[in-house]
Every structure is written in structure tokens, then in C-alpha cells.
Design an enzyme around this catalytic site. Sequence first.
Site, PDB file in Angstrom:
ATOM      1  CB  VAL A  14     -66.174  97.870  56.922  1.00 51.22           C
ATOM      2  CG1 VAL A  14     -65.045  98.868  57.041  1.00 51.22           C
ATOM      3  CG2 VAL A  14     -66.490  96.988  58.005  1.00 51.22           C
ATOM      4  CD  GLU A 129     -56.758 103.728  64.441  1.00 49.27           C
ATOM      5  OE1 GLU A 129     -55.408 104.704  64.599  1.00 49.27           O
ATOM      6  OE2 GLU A 129     -56.878 103.264  65.331  1.00 49.27           O
ATOM      7  CB  VAL A 132     -56.791  97.249  66.935  1.00 48.31           C
ATOM      8  CG1 VAL A 132     -56.922  96.969  68.337  1.00 48.31           C
ATOM      9  CG2 VAL A 132     -55.649  96.641  66.129  1.00 48.31           C
ATOM     10  CB  ILE A 136     -61.309 102.956  69.847  1.00 53.15           C
ATOM     11  CG1 ILE A 136     -62.801 102.396  70.289  1.00 53.15           C
ATOM     12  CG2 ILE A 136     -60.375 103.363  70.766  1.00 53.15           C
ATOM     13  CD1 ILE A 136     -62.599 101.494  71.642  1.00 53.15           C
ATOM     14  CD  GLU A 190     -69.458  87.679  61.805  1.00 54.06           C
ATOM     15  OE1 GLU A 190     -70.293  87.301  61.036  1.00 54.06           O
ATOM     16  OE2 GLU A 190     -69.258  88.767  61.859  1.00 54.06           O
ATOM     17  CG  ASP A 201     -61.886  89.628  66.491  1.00 58.05           C
ATOM     18  OD1 ASP A 201     -61.941  89.678  65.291  1.00 58.05           O
ATOM     19  OD2 ASP A 201     -62.475  90.298  67.302  1.00 58.05           O
ATOM     20  CE  LYS A 205     -60.656  93.311  66.690  1.00 57.37           C
ATOM     21  NZ  LYS A 205     -62.156  93.027  67.126  1.00 57.37           N
TER      22      LYS A 205
HETATM   23  N1  HSE Z   1     -66.106  90.511  65.425  1.00 62.67           N
HETATM   24  C1  HSE Z   1     -65.684  91.801  66.021  1.00 62.67           C
HETATM   25  C2  HSE Z   1     -66.137  91.816  67.442  1.00 62.67           C
HETATM   26  C3  HSE Z   1     -65.790  92.952  65.233  1.00 62.67           C
HETATM   27  O1  HSE Z   1     -67.325  91.198  67.828  1.00 62.67           O
HETATM   28  O2  HSE Z   1     -65.723  92.827  68.272  1.00 62.67           O
HETATM   29  C4  HSE Z   1     -64.599  92.915  64.315  1.00 62.67           C
HETATM   30  O3  HSE Z   1     -63.483  92.702  64.679  1.00 62.67           O
END
Ligand code: HSE
Length: 441
Positions: A14, A129, A132, A136, A190, A201, A205
Site C-alpha cells: 500500500v 478511509e 475499511v 470504497i 495470506e 478482519d 472493519k
Molecule cells: N485481507 C483483507 C481482505 C484486505 O481479504 O479483504 C485487507 O483488509
Amino acid sequence: MKPINVGLLGIGTVGGGTFNVLLRNESEITRRAGRPIRISKVADKNLELARQVTQGRAVITDDATSVVTDPDIDIVVELIGGCGIARELVLAAINNGKHVVTANKALLATHGNEIFAAAQKKGVMVAFEAAVAGGIPIIKALREGLTANRIQWIAGIINGTTNFILSEMRDKGLPFATVLADAQRLGYAEADPTFDIEGVDAAHKLTIMAAIAFGIPMQFDKVHVEGIARLDAIDIKYAEQLGYRIKLLGITKRVSRNGADGIELRVHPTLIPSRRLIANVEGAMNAVLVQGDAVGATLYYGKGAGAEPTASAVIADLVDVTRMHTADPEHRVPHLAFQPDALMDTPILPMAEVETRYYLRLSVSDQPGVLADITRILADQHISIDAMIQREPGEGEEQTDIIMLTHLSREKHVDAAILLIEALPVVKSRVTRLRLEELDK
Ligand code: HSE
């Protein structure tokens, strides 16, 4: 015009994307921001990588502290991730009077209350931003675009890895483990996919979206989290026969009972009608459905990860901060959309009190009276059946599957019914329970 100076912590995927997009779209971004935005200093443990990406256009260092304490840096972009060193650096940056832009959902979901309080005290902005749904602009939409609304609920596909796996399982009829292994080989998942497949994750969010939708503090520890690792491909098939698709949804909902508000906060595999737009979001794409009382349903779709989609969100924040950093703190958009002293302690409902619809799959002996026993237990627990299918038993097979969809029921009643059903001698294995959302009001 004097550029605004950005210090970048972490120049991985990123960070590299942010550096490149800022450079490529420099004149367009400057026209929007009112002055150039320049990444003048980069900290990364991998100095060689930092050198390759920056090509002499920024000072590079492996000492992140030297960035957050540098008097020439106006904004610190944190792209390290995790809650250890990232938390220390973000707090240090704030204490040094820097504005912060971060993509770190885990940090905000678990330490956001502390970080926003520190930022408020120092009169600096923390923009997130990119935390999440990647590219988007859902934070902007919730915090500003929908500000007239009393938000009623949000349901989002906010993890691309799991959406990719579920799409492949449905398309190819393959089991979870096979698809996960393929996804890892292709780089979609991953090497350690735990946070993605276990729903953590998505829960990070969801915590952030719930805070800005309802004006409540971050409460990650109260999210009910179930991932997709135990999802059986057969349930995807049965759901399809009944007109539904299974998606890992992050759901937050405001409910009113006996005159008191409560908030649902849950991540789990969910049946949704196949005809809904969001049911057709496939592969690694993300989508967030937001229901507001004035606007009705709105749907936001796009890439939730990747170098440039996430950079798009990071740079949007950089432009916002550049435009607003000379404004009085009280005239800026509040971090959590609501004024800090107007946040409410609306309780998060325990999962046992959540009301939704259910999909139940039972493996039973194919003999008279089985269905009567099961429906009696459901009726005693106030659970009403909406639809049912029974698999035709194969030649000589003594067992079969019964699949039921319920009307709206309370989780604790379903828990109790499942225990009683599993105790019946004719029931041959654990009951599979999934939740179902119509997403229509
Ligand atoms: N690992 C997340 C996903 C992306 O698979 O959407 C980063 O938040």
C-alpha cells in the site's frame, strides 16, 4: 506553493501504491488539494525496497521515530499494521502535533478510543478511509454523505479473501480446504489466513463502521465473530436450491425493544436472497449495503484491497487533511461522525438476544415420526418454519438431510432447540445452523 510534507511509515504494497499514485496524479491532486502533497520522508526496515520505490525522491530511514518527531513533517501515514509498534508511533505522532492517516483497522478497532481521545486533545486529525473496504469511500459516505440519516443497519462483504473462497466453493463445488490452498498458491490468501477466514478482519472493519454509523465508541470485544472455516460446501448447494447465496457478512443493526435501543454487532456466514445485488458480488470484491431512514438502501461496491485501490483511499485522506488542517478543530468533521461529547453508550446486544432467520440442516434417520419430533421441539421454542426440503435418500441409504428455513426467531431459542434436537436418537450428527438475512428493510 509550499508543499505539505508527509512522512510515510511502511513502504510495502500500500505504501508503494501511495507513493506511485501521488507521483502519477500529482498535478490533478494538487489542483484538488490546493497545494502539493509530497512524501518527503519514508521509514521502512527494508531500506533497499524503500530506495527502489522512492528513486531518490524522499529521504529514507529505518528509524520510524525520526519521522514522527521530525518538525518538518505535517502528516504521518501509518501503513505498518498491527497494534504494537504501530500504536506507539501513531500516539507519538499525535503527541508531536502531527495529523495521522492510517489504513490500520486492527489498531482503530482495538485502540481507536484511546487514539481519538489523544488526537482531540492535541487538535489533530486521524483519518482512516483505507481501514475499511480498501478503495470504497465508505467512511466518507457514512460520515458525511449520509449525515442526514438515522442509519438503521449496515451489511457488508468486507473481506475479499473470504468472498473469493466462497465464490470458488460455489462455482466449483469444492470444499473449503481445497479452495483455501488454491487461493494461497495464487496469492489471493495470506500464508497465515487466520484473521481473514476466522472473520477477525471483517470484525475490525465492522467495529469501525458501527462506531461512525451510530455514534458509539469502538467495541471490538463485543462483536460476535464466526468465520467460514467450518462451512460445508453442501450448505452452499442447499442454500442455492432454496434461492440463497452464502456470504460472510459483517452486520450491524439498531434495534428497539421495549422502548430501549440496542445494537447488533456480528460477523458470520449468512444466507442472502440470490436476487439481491450484494449476493452477486463475487471474487475478491467488497460491497457495503447501508440502510438509512431517509435515503433507503444504498450499495457501495469496489476493490477492498490491493496497492492502488487502497492508495486511492489513503490519498483521499491526505487531500482532506491538507484542505482542513488550518481549520479550527471544532469546525472539522468529527472523527467518529458525531461530536465527541455526543457519543452514546447504546448497549451492544448479546448474541443470544439477536433475532434473525435461520437455516438448519439435520442429518436424520429416514423413518416415521422424525419430522414430528423435530417440529414439536421447534414449536416449543417459538420457532416457526418457513420452508423445508428433504434430500431424497440414496439407494439403501437409511439417513437423509432435512433443511429448514425459519421465520424470525431469537438466537437463544434456536440454541435451546438445537440442543434438544441433537439429543434425539434419530438425529445422526450435529445440527448445522446458519443465519439468514433478507436485507430488504
Ligand atoms: N485481507 C483483507 C481482505 C484486505 O481479504 O479483504 C485487507 O483488509
